[in-house]
Write an enzyme that holds these catalytic residues in place. Structure first.
Site, PDB file in Angstrom:
ATOM      1  N   ASP A  14      34.184  33.571  28.485  1.00 33.80           N
ATOM      2  CA  ASP A  14      34.027  33.531  29.892  1.00 33.80           C
ATOM      3  C   ASP A  14      32.821  33.076  30.534  1.00 33.80           C
ATOM      4  OD1 ASP A  14      36.893  34.257  30.555  1.00 33.80           O
ATOM      5  OD2 ASP A  14      36.324  36.440  30.031  1.00 33.80           O
ATOM      6  N   ARG A  95      25.409  48.703  33.891  1.00 31.38           N
ATOM      7  CA  ARG A  95      25.163  47.626  34.752  1.00 31.38           C
ATOM      8  C   ARG A  95      23.566  47.485  35.640  1.00 31.38           C
ATOM      9  NH1 ARG A  95      28.529  45.305  31.830  1.00 31.38           N
ATOM     10  NH2 ARG A  95      30.516  46.580  31.775  1.00 31.38           N
ATOM     11  N   ASP A 124      32.588  47.132  38.167  1.00 31.66           N
ATOM     12  CA  ASP A 124      31.334  46.617  37.631  1.00 31.66           C
ATOM     13  C   ASP A 124      31.033  45.517  38.677  1.00 31.66           C
ATOM     14  OD1 ASP A 124      30.917  47.989  35.352  1.00 31.66           O
ATOM     15  OD2 ASP A 124      32.587  46.959  34.265  1.00 31.66           O
ATOM     16  N   SER A 175      40.515  44.897  26.860  1.00 30.33           N
ATOM     17  CA  SER A 175      39.329  44.677  27.547  1.00 30.33           C
ATOM     18  C   SER A 175      38.203  45.418  27.090  1.00 30.33           C
ATOM     19  CB  SER A 175      39.458  44.518  29.111  1.00 30.33           C
ATOM     20  OG  SER A 175      38.240  44.935  29.534  1.00 30.33           O
TER      21      SER A 175
HETATM   22  N1  ARG Z   1      36.351  52.257  33.729  1.00 36.56           N
HETATM   23  C1  ARG Z   1      35.192  51.946  33.204  1.00 36.56           C
HETATM   24  C2  ARG Z   1      33.826  51.875  34.331  1.00 36.56           C
HETATM   25  O1  ARG Z   1      34.425  51.594  35.464  1.00 36.56           O
HETATM   26  C3  ARG Z   1      34.687  51.078  32.363  1.00 36.56           C
HETATM   27  C4  ARG Z   1      34.980  49.605  32.754  1.00 36.56           C
HETATM   28  C5  ARG Z   1      34.675  48.627  31.808  1.00 36.56           C
HETATM   29  N2  ARG Z   1      35.905  48.739  30.861  1.00 36.56           N
HETATM   30  C6  ARG Z   1      36.360  47.916  30.048  1.00 36.56           C
HETATM   31  N3  ARG Z   1      37.255  48.243  29.176  1.00 36.56           N
HETATM   32  N4  ARG Z   1      36.362  46.672  29.975  1.00 36.56           N
HETATM   33  O2  ARG Z   1      32.947  52.380  34.235  1.00 36.56           O
END
Ligand code: ARG
Length: 398
Positions: A14, A95, A124, A175
């Site tokens: 991506d 992040r 995110d 994911s």
């Molecule tokens: N739900 C978690 C958060 O918001 C993880 C987000 C990313 N998860 C993922 N499987 N790509 O902190």
């Protein structure tokens, strides 16, 4: 002058496609920035070269593993931070660590826009953009997947047409986001919340049900920070890594939960965070021994709020900063050793030792010769319970 965009680059399909996609949409030059927070995978130099091969005018990579552990994971340990009482904020912590590097790169390269690969449905995107706005209020944010409808199918077609040096074969149905503090897995068959996770999805942890020998560990903390394991000095990063191995081998830190996203969606996520859970379990118990009752009770409320702020992407906010001040003050005496048995998916505390301990054997003991004056208890209780007693009398009259 041509506009410049700094892109949070992972090396995957991506964000590799996003380099050319952003250039086409905006006419800007793209600078790729990859930040290593312990996600594993490819060598940073391979990632850097791929960014350039995909059309980035510059590419920067940063090994931020120690920085991530010291400045992001450690505050979370001190805060015993568990969103919804369970999730140790794995992705939410990474992040702001990445954002700091993105904004620094934007300054260095005179970029006015920062881009990331998030969708428009998750937390995110909020964490990236709220962080960027806090550190660089003049910077603009774009997200090609969200803003330019860069779907996966279109990304694959783009990569094939442009002959980008990146695999476009169908990847895993999940994911996944991972770093040194843990791993998050979602989508695929997990979207049916009645479906149980299968062993295949786990990487940081072994099956807790497999019979094996227990492991005993002693973690030493200084002012809330892990500083030694079994007597050997460690950095925060090493403490997390070593406990990822040892607690992970015992199946500790698996979390399967439905959580409340900031954007209003309830989503199902499976986490594994063996080191984080072992460290927080030990840290909480050392606090039980060393933190005075009223401070400890109040800290629990602060911890919950801290976790919500961080989950919601407000790492660089005034309230979060102020709560850090409180937590650091409350951590002053959190020094000492915790002994734990790691086994069968659980980290169980079996011993505590601290020069700062508030546990007074002579007050606590039920043996003769204790120093607690029991004759004072009755009067204390009479006055302590007085207001509810008076209220009860009134209620009985009615
Ligand atoms: N739900 C978690 C958060 O918001 C993880 C987000 C990313 N998860 C993922 N499987 N790509 O902190």
């Amino acid at each position: 002058m041509t506009e410049r965009v700094v892109l949070a680059y992972s090396g995957g399909l991506d964000t590799s496609v996003a380099i050319g996609w952003i250039a086409e949409e905006t006419g800007a030059e793209v600078i790729a920035v990859a930040v290593d927070v312990g996600q594993g995978g490819e060598d940073l130099d391979v990632i850097r070269k791929r960014a350039l091969a995909c059309g980035a005018v510059e590419a920067e990579v940063a090994d931020a593993k120690d920085e991530f552990a010291d400045e992001y994971c450690l505050p979370a340990i001190k805060a015993n931070a568990l969103y919804m009482d369970r999730y140790p904020l794995v992705s939410a912590l990474s992040r702001p660590a990445i954002v700091k590097h993105l904004v620094a790169a934007a300054r260095k390269h005179n970029a006015s826009i920062v881009a990331h690969g998030c969708t428009g449905k998750g937390n995110d995107q909020v964490r990236f953009e709220a962080g960027i706005q806090a550190l660089g209020p003049d910077l603009k944010c774009i997200a090609p997947v969200r803003d330019y409808a860069m779907t996966r199918d279109k990304a694959i077609a783009f990569a094939e047409k442009a002959e980008l040096p990146i695999a476009t074969t169908k990847k895993s149905p999940y994911s996944i986001d991972q770093n040194v503090f843990g791993r998050a897995v979602e989508t695929g068959f997990l979207e049916d919340i009645w479906n149980g996770p299968i062993e295949d999805i786990y990487e940081y942890t072994s099956n807790p049900a497999t019979p094996r020998e227990a492991d005993e560990v002693i973690i030493t903390f200084k002012e809330g920070a892990p500083v030694a394991i079994d007597g050997k000095p460690v950095t925060v990063l090493q403490a997390i890594q070593q406990l990822n191995e040892r607690a992970g081998a015992q199946g500790i830190g698996r979390i399967d939960m439905v959580e409340d996203r900031l954007v209003g969606i309830k989503s199902r996520e499976v986490y594994e965070a063996p080191g984080a859970i072992a460290l927080i379990t030990a840290h909480q118990e050392l606090e039980n021994v060393t933190v005075e009752r009223e401070l400890a009770r109040y800290k629990r409320q602060v911890e919950q709020r801290w976790g919500e702020l961080v989950y919601d992407g407000l790492w660089f906010s005034p309230l979060k900063r102020a709560l850090d001040g409180f937590i650091n003050e409350a951590s002053q005496h959190v020094s000492g050793d915790i002994r734990m048995t790691l086994h069968g998916g659980c980290a169980v505390v079996t011993g505590r030792k601290s020069d700062e301990s508030l546990y007074d054997f002579n007050l606590a003991t039920y043996d003769s010769g204790d120093t607690f004056d029991q004759s004072k208890a009755q009067g204390f209780i009479d006055i302590f319970a007085l207001s509810s007693k008076i209220a009860a009398r009134r209620d009985l009259r009615a």
